[in-house]
Write a protein that holds these residues in place. Sequence first.
Motif, PDB file in Angstrom:
ATOM      1  N   GLN A  38       2.232   3.259   1.608  1.00 50.48           N
ATOM      2  CA  GLN A  38       3.586   3.797   1.515  1.00 50.48           C
ATOM      3  C   GLN A  38       4.568   2.807   2.141  1.00 50.48           C
ATOM      4  O   GLN A  38       4.516   2.541   3.335  1.00 50.48           O
ATOM      5  CB  GLN A  38       3.679   5.142   2.236  1.00 50.48           C
ATOM      6  N   CYS A  39       5.475   2.282   1.337  1.00 53.62           N
ATOM      7  CA  CYS A  39       6.439   1.277   1.796  1.00 53.62           C
ATOM      8  C   CYS A  39       7.270   1.793   2.966  1.00 53.62           C
ATOM      9  O   CYS A  39       7.522   1.067   3.933  1.00 53.62           O
ATOM     10  CB  CYS A  39       7.367   0.880   0.663  1.00 53.62           C
ATOM     11  N   THR A  40       7.703   3.053   2.882  1.00 52.40           N
ATOM     12  CA  THR A  40       8.605   3.580   3.897  1.00 52.40           C
ATOM     13  C   THR A  40       7.911   3.874   5.225  1.00 52.40           C
ATOM     14  O   THR A  40       8.585   4.145   6.208  1.00 52.40           O
ATOM     15  CB  THR A  40       9.318   4.847   3.396  1.00 52.40           C
ATOM     16  N   MET A  52      -0.311  -3.449   1.258  1.00 53.90           N
ATOM     17  CA  MET A  52       0.750  -2.668   0.598  1.00 53.90           C
ATOM     18  C   MET A  52       0.519  -2.541  -0.900  1.00 53.90           C
ATOM     19  O   MET A  52       1.061  -1.656  -1.528  1.00 53.90           O
ATOM     20  CB  MET A  52       2.117  -3.304   0.848  1.00 53.90           C
ATOM     21  N   CYS A  70      10.554   0.520  -4.882  1.00 56.01           N
ATOM     22  CA  CYS A  70      10.186  -0.599  -3.996  1.00 56.01           C
ATOM     23  C   CYS A  70       9.168  -1.484  -4.707  1.00 56.01           C
ATOM     24  O   CYS A  70       9.315  -2.708  -4.752  1.00 56.01           O
ATOM     25  CB  CYS A  70       9.576  -0.097  -2.691  1.00 56.01           C
ATOM     26  N   LEU A  71       8.147  -0.849  -5.252  1.00 57.34           N
ATOM     27  CA  LEU A  71       7.079  -1.608  -5.907  1.00 57.34           C
ATOM     28  C   LEU A  71       7.546  -2.248  -7.212  1.00 57.34           C
ATOM     29  O   LEU A  71       7.044  -3.301  -7.600  1.00 57.34           O
ATOM     30  CB  LEU A  71       5.870  -0.725  -6.134  1.00 57.34           C
ATOM     31  N   GLN A  98       9.372   4.896  -3.442  1.00 57.79           N
ATOM     32  CA  GLN A  98       8.133   4.116  -3.463  1.00 57.79           C
ATOM     33  C   GLN A  98       7.995   3.352  -4.783  1.00 57.79           C
ATOM     34  O   GLN A  98       7.701   2.159  -4.800  1.00 57.79           O
ATOM     35  CB  GLN A  98       6.935   5.043  -3.248  1.00 57.79           C
ATOM     36  N   HIS A 124       8.847   0.440   6.564  1.00 56.97           N
ATOM     37  CA  HIS A 124      10.172  -0.081   6.200  1.00 56.97           C
ATOM     38  C   HIS A 124      11.207   1.025   6.022  1.00 56.97           C
ATOM     39  O   HIS A 124      12.187   0.844   5.302  1.00 56.97           O
ATOM     40  CB  HIS A 124      10.071  -0.906   4.917  1.00 56.97           C
ATOM     41  N   VAL A 146       3.686  -7.869  -2.748  1.00 58.18           N
ATOM     42  CA  VAL A 146       2.670  -7.066  -2.052  1.00 58.18           C
ATOM     43  C   VAL A 146       1.334  -6.992  -2.784  1.00 58.18           C
ATOM     44  O   VAL A 146       0.398  -6.373  -2.283  1.00 58.18           O
ATOM     45  CB  VAL A 146       3.183  -5.641  -1.761  1.00 58.18           C
ATOM     46  N   HIS A 162       9.194  -5.354  -5.759  1.00 58.48           N
ATOM     47  CA  HIS A 162       8.421  -6.169  -4.825  1.00 58.48           C
ATOM     48  C   HIS A 162       6.928  -6.214  -5.135  1.00 58.48           C
ATOM     49  O   HIS A 162       6.145  -6.623  -4.280  1.00 58.48           O
ATOM     50  CB  HIS A 162       8.624  -5.647  -3.395  1.00 58.48           C
TER      51      HIS A 162
END
Length: 148
Positions: free
Chosen positions: A127-129, A121, A108-109, A105, A132, A116, A112
């Motif tokens: 939660q990204c997952t 998001m 990802c952030l 997580q 995704h 987002v 990205h």
Amino acid sequence: MNVWKVFLAGIVAGFVLLLAIGAGYQWAGTPGFCGACHSMERVHRTWQMSTHKQFDCIACHLPNRNFAESLTYKAKAGLRDVADEFGRNYGVVTPVTPEAHQILQDNCLRCHSSTVANTRMGQADAQCTKCHRDLVHGRGEPKGVGKQ
């Protein structure tokens, strides 16, 4: 004079040791290294077909706050992975621990966040997952599927 030679030799040996640890750490996070284990064949194959194939495994799967934290986590997770590999204790889909989920997580952030920031998001509890999960490694395949 001998004290200085010993001191200098110690500094050189320490420097060589640090270089070896750093090089080993980097090498052990490459897709070639990670994909060499039987349990990671599918994961490696799906990564090669993903939109994230330009990133090494450690970009997503290790904490990115500081080297000591990354090294400690890599040692802990790596020992668990080696034990599972040699014990043949692995399934089609590798379970993600809560700690590993948080690392994913955060990473990802980290990459990205600007994408987002003004979306759902970007909220603290998103939660990204959740949406995704299969983005990079796809869904699990039954054993034998996709092998050549």
